[in-house]
Design a protein around this motif. Structure first.
Motif, PDB file in Angstrom:
ATOM      1  N   GLY A  45      -5.616  -8.635  10.045  1.00 23.23           N
ATOM      2  CA  GLY A  45      -5.684 -10.035   9.718  1.00 23.23           C
ATOM      3  C   GLY A  45      -4.137 -10.172   8.352  1.00 23.23           C
ATOM      4  O   GLY A  45      -3.695 -11.378   7.657  1.00 23.23           O
ATOM      5  N   ILE A  46      -3.963  -9.226   7.606  1.00 24.04           N
ATOM      6  CA  ILE A  46      -3.444  -8.962   6.329  1.00 24.04           C
ATOM      7  C   ILE A  46      -1.986  -8.505   6.485  1.00 24.04           C
ATOM      8  O   ILE A  46      -2.126  -7.249   7.538  1.00 24.04           O
ATOM      9  CB  ILE A  46      -4.136  -7.927   5.275  1.00 24.04           C
ATOM     10  N   ASP A  47      -1.144  -8.857   5.989  1.00 24.57           N
ATOM     11  CA  ASP A  47       0.690  -8.250   6.407  1.00 24.57           C
ATOM     12  C   ASP A  47       0.966  -6.895   5.511  1.00 24.57           C
ATOM     13  O   ASP A  47       0.753  -7.041   4.300  1.00 24.57           O
ATOM     14  CB  ASP A  47       1.465  -9.516   5.421  1.00 24.57           C
ATOM     15  N   ILE A  48       0.591  -6.098   5.967  1.00 22.08           N
ATOM     16  CA  ILE A  48       0.583  -4.333   5.203  1.00 22.08           C
ATOM     17  C   ILE A  48       1.955  -4.588   5.391  1.00 22.08           C
ATOM     18  O   ILE A  48       2.977  -4.526   5.892  1.00 22.08           O
ATOM     19  CB  ILE A  48       0.126  -3.872   5.946  1.00 22.08           C
ATOM     20  N   VAL A  49       2.462  -3.751   3.617  1.00 26.68           N
ATOM     21  CA  VAL A  49       3.813  -3.493   3.408  1.00 26.68           C
ATOM     22  C   VAL A  49       3.332  -2.289   2.821  1.00 26.68           C
ATOM     23  O   VAL A  49       2.850  -1.653   2.142  1.00 26.68           O
ATOM     24  CB  VAL A  49       4.129  -4.000   2.625  1.00 26.68           C
ATOM     25  N   ARG A  50       3.809  -0.870   3.439  1.00 25.20           N
ATOM     26  CA  ARG A  50       4.358   0.251   3.053  1.00 25.20           C
ATOM     27  C   ARG A  50       4.950   0.982   2.482  1.00 25.20           C
ATOM     28  O   ARG A  50       6.065   0.000   2.594  1.00 25.20           O
ATOM     29  CB  ARG A  50       3.915   0.785   4.226  1.00 25.20           C
ATOM     30  N   LEU A  62       1.210  -1.242   0.264  1.00 24.61           N
ATOM     31  CA  LEU A  62       0.081   0.313   0.347  1.00 24.61           C
ATOM     32  C   LEU A  62       0.761   1.127   0.117  1.00 24.61           C
ATOM     33  O   LEU A  62       2.040   1.606   0.578  1.00 24.61           O
ATOM     34  CB  LEU A  62      -0.764  -0.190   0.879  1.00 24.61           C
ATOM     35  N   ASP A  63       0.349   2.218  -0.689  1.00 30.21           N
ATOM     36  CA  ASP A  63       1.118   4.048  -0.792  1.00 30.21           C
ATOM     37  C   ASP A  63       1.574   4.521   0.959  1.00 30.21           C
ATOM     38  O   ASP A  63      -0.220   4.381   1.420  1.00 30.21           O
ATOM     39  CB  ASP A  63       0.434   4.327  -0.850  1.00 30.21           C
ATOM     40  N   SER A  64       2.366   4.838   1.265  1.00 31.05           N
ATOM     41  CA  SER A  64       2.418   5.391   2.313  1.00 31.05           C
ATOM     42  C   SER A  64       1.300   6.080   2.680  1.00 31.05           C
ATOM     43  O   SER A  64       0.874   6.283   4.135  1.00 31.05           O
ATOM     44  CB  SER A  64       3.729   5.615   3.074  1.00 31.05           C
ATOM     45  N   ARG A  65       0.543   6.710   1.649  1.00 33.24           N
ATOM     46  CA  ARG A  65      -0.549   7.960   2.452  1.00 33.24           C
ATOM     47  C   ARG A  65      -1.367   7.413   2.487  1.00 33.24           C
ATOM     48  O   ARG A  65      -2.478   7.939   2.736  1.00 33.24           O
ATOM     49  CB  ARG A  65      -0.330   8.942   0.981  1.00 33.24           C
ATOM     50  N   MET A  66      -1.838   6.447   2.084  1.00 34.86           N
ATOM     51  CA  MET A  66      -2.686   4.885   1.945  1.00 34.86           C
ATOM     52  C   MET A  66      -4.417   5.026   3.681  1.00 34.86           C
ATOM     53  O   MET A  66      -3.185   4.310   4.882  1.00 34.86           O
ATOM     54  CB  MET A  66      -3.263   3.923   1.806  1.00 34.86           C
ATOM     55  N   ALA A  67      -4.041   5.891   4.814  1.00 35.02           N
ATOM     56  CA  ALA A  67      -4.689   5.426   5.803  1.00 35.02           C
ATOM     57  C   ALA A  67      -5.950   4.620   5.763  1.00 35.02           C
ATOM     58  O   ALA A  67      -6.547   4.313   5.053  1.00 35.02           O
ATOM     59  CB  ALA A  67      -4.871   7.022   6.278  1.00 35.02           C
ATOM     60  N   LEU A  68      -5.945   3.416   6.636  1.00 33.72           N
ATOM     61  CA  LEU A  68      -6.407   2.362   6.888  1.00 33.72           C
ATOM     62  C   LEU A  68      -7.731   2.549   8.501  1.00 33.72           C
ATOM     63  O   LEU A  68      -7.142   3.733  10.018  1.00 33.72           O
ATOM     64  CB  LEU A  68      -5.622   1.480   7.118  1.00 33.72           C
ATOM     65  N   ALA A  69      -8.512   2.852   8.147  1.00 30.64           N
ATOM     66  CA  ALA A  69      -9.201   3.060   9.663  1.00 30.64           C
ATOM     67  C   ALA A  69      -9.709   1.811  10.258  1.00 30.64           C
ATOM     68  O   ALA A  69      -8.665   0.690  10.355  1.00 30.64           O
ATOM     69  CB  ALA A  69     -11.391   2.514   8.917  1.00 30.64           C
TER      70      ALA A  69
END
Length: 355
Positions: A50-55, A37-44
């Motif tokens: 349960g998802i492995d997030i890579v910024r 994900l884009d580092s600017r993509m804010a998540l609620a």
């Protein structure tokens, strides 16, 4: 090793793409999932649990590193969803689906009205798409129009499938109804939910509002323009509003969670955009039971039948559609028969004539 899903969305962080990506991340399937994900993509909070997030930072080098990571970490049994319109830069071992929602990448629309930075970016992305189309196993688009345009570009290889999805599919139909309460009384309150890119066509819309003001008609209009990103456009609107006394209000950027309240307070959505891959506000307005005045273009007819349609390139056409919707009919032409016309012709001198 079990298969995994990789969601590659390093260039999505705003607009309709962000709304759809948020919804998608909230529906992670069973099994391992990784999202770039884009580092600017804010998540609620709670989204993407349960998802492995890579910024990934929005820089060329960081994006290139993400492409290399994707090539190194995709197995032959994995599914990769490229959610940011572009195919992988490198050939992957897994099954690659590209969700294409940027019409500018496959349409021949000129880019003259865009800033130099945007023209360069779109030109690079067009070349990227053309050069890497062989890295794709399947395209996914939202409308038949997008499929037609893409098939013309790729000659149908790889195949494209129409799979429109929204955050909530309840109460949608081509016409008003299906669980929503239709509104019939018009008090002249319109809303246009969109950003300020050139194809959103705010300038023509504002010219239509000026024409209405010249006739003594002052419907209200709410727009949702980010005053920082679209400072020049907002400045032009301010000048028109002051000069013509327009009842136009810019609400600024409105979070998606608050959009439905805008629809509840309006008589109709007006949507003069000249080019869309989907047109999410059209769907949302219909779900809210809100009448729609929209461009007479294929992308609109793909998703609904508007209560009024107009030529988006003509402020006169837009103004007339607004007048019709509000119950202000155009006067009939003062037709003459041949005898009356000839009587005028043979008379000498200048006569006043209705035009």
């Amino acid at each position: 090793m079990s298969s995994k899903l990789i969601i590659h969305a390093t260039n999505v962080h705003q607009g309709g793409g962000r709304t759809l990506l948020d919804a998608l991340l909230g529906q992670a399937p069973g099994g391992p999932v990784t999202a770039l994900l884009d580092s600017r993509m804010a998540l609620a909070q709670g989204v993407a649990q349960g998802i492995d997030i890579v910024r990934v930072k929005p820089t060329p080098m960081a994006r290139l590193s993400a492409e290399r990571w994707l090539a190194a970490n995709t197995g032959s049994d994995d599914v990769v969803l490229c959610f940011g319109n572009l195919p992988p830069l490198f050939k992957l071992r897994g099954w690659v689906r590209v969700f294409l929602q940027n019409r500018y990448l496959i349409d021949k629309t000129p880019l003259a009205n865009f800033s130099l930075k945007s023209r360069v970016r779109i030109s690079i992305e067009r070349r990227w798409l053309s050069g890497c189309v062989g890295h794709v196993d399947e395209f996914i688009v939202q409308t038949p129009t997008m499929k037609r345009l893409l098939d013309e570009k790729t000659h149908g290889q790889p195949p494209a499938h129409v799979l429109p999805f929204v955050t909530d599919k309840q109460h949608y139909s081509r016409g008003i109804g299906a669980g929503a309460t239709a509104r019939t009384a018009c008090q002249g309150r319109f809303v246009y939910v969109s950003s300020g890119e050139p194809h959103k066509n705010h300038r023509t819309l504002m010219k239509a509002w000026c024409l209405l003001a010249d006739e003594g008609l002052f419907p209200s209009l709410q727009v949702t323009l980010d005053a920082t990103r679209f400072a020049d456009l907002c400045g032009e609107i301010d000048v028109m509003r002051a000069r013509h006394g327009l009842h136009v209000r810019n609400l600024g950027h409105v979070p998606h969670s608050e959009i439905r309240a805008l629809y509840a307070d309006a008589d109709a959505l007006i949507f003069p955009s000249t080019l869309e891959s989907f047109g999410l506000p059209l769907i949302e307005a219909r779900q809210a039971g809100l009448p729609v005045l929209a461009s007479e273009l294929d992308y609109v007819r793909d998703v609904l039948d508007p209560e009024a349609a107009f030529d988006p390139y003509s402020p006169y056409s837009i103004a007339r559609a607004v007048k019709r919707f509000c119950g202000n009919q155009e006067p009939s032409l003062p037709l003459l028969d041949a005898s009356e016309f000839m009587n005028y012709i043979v008379k000498k001198g200048r006569l006043s004539c209705e035009s």
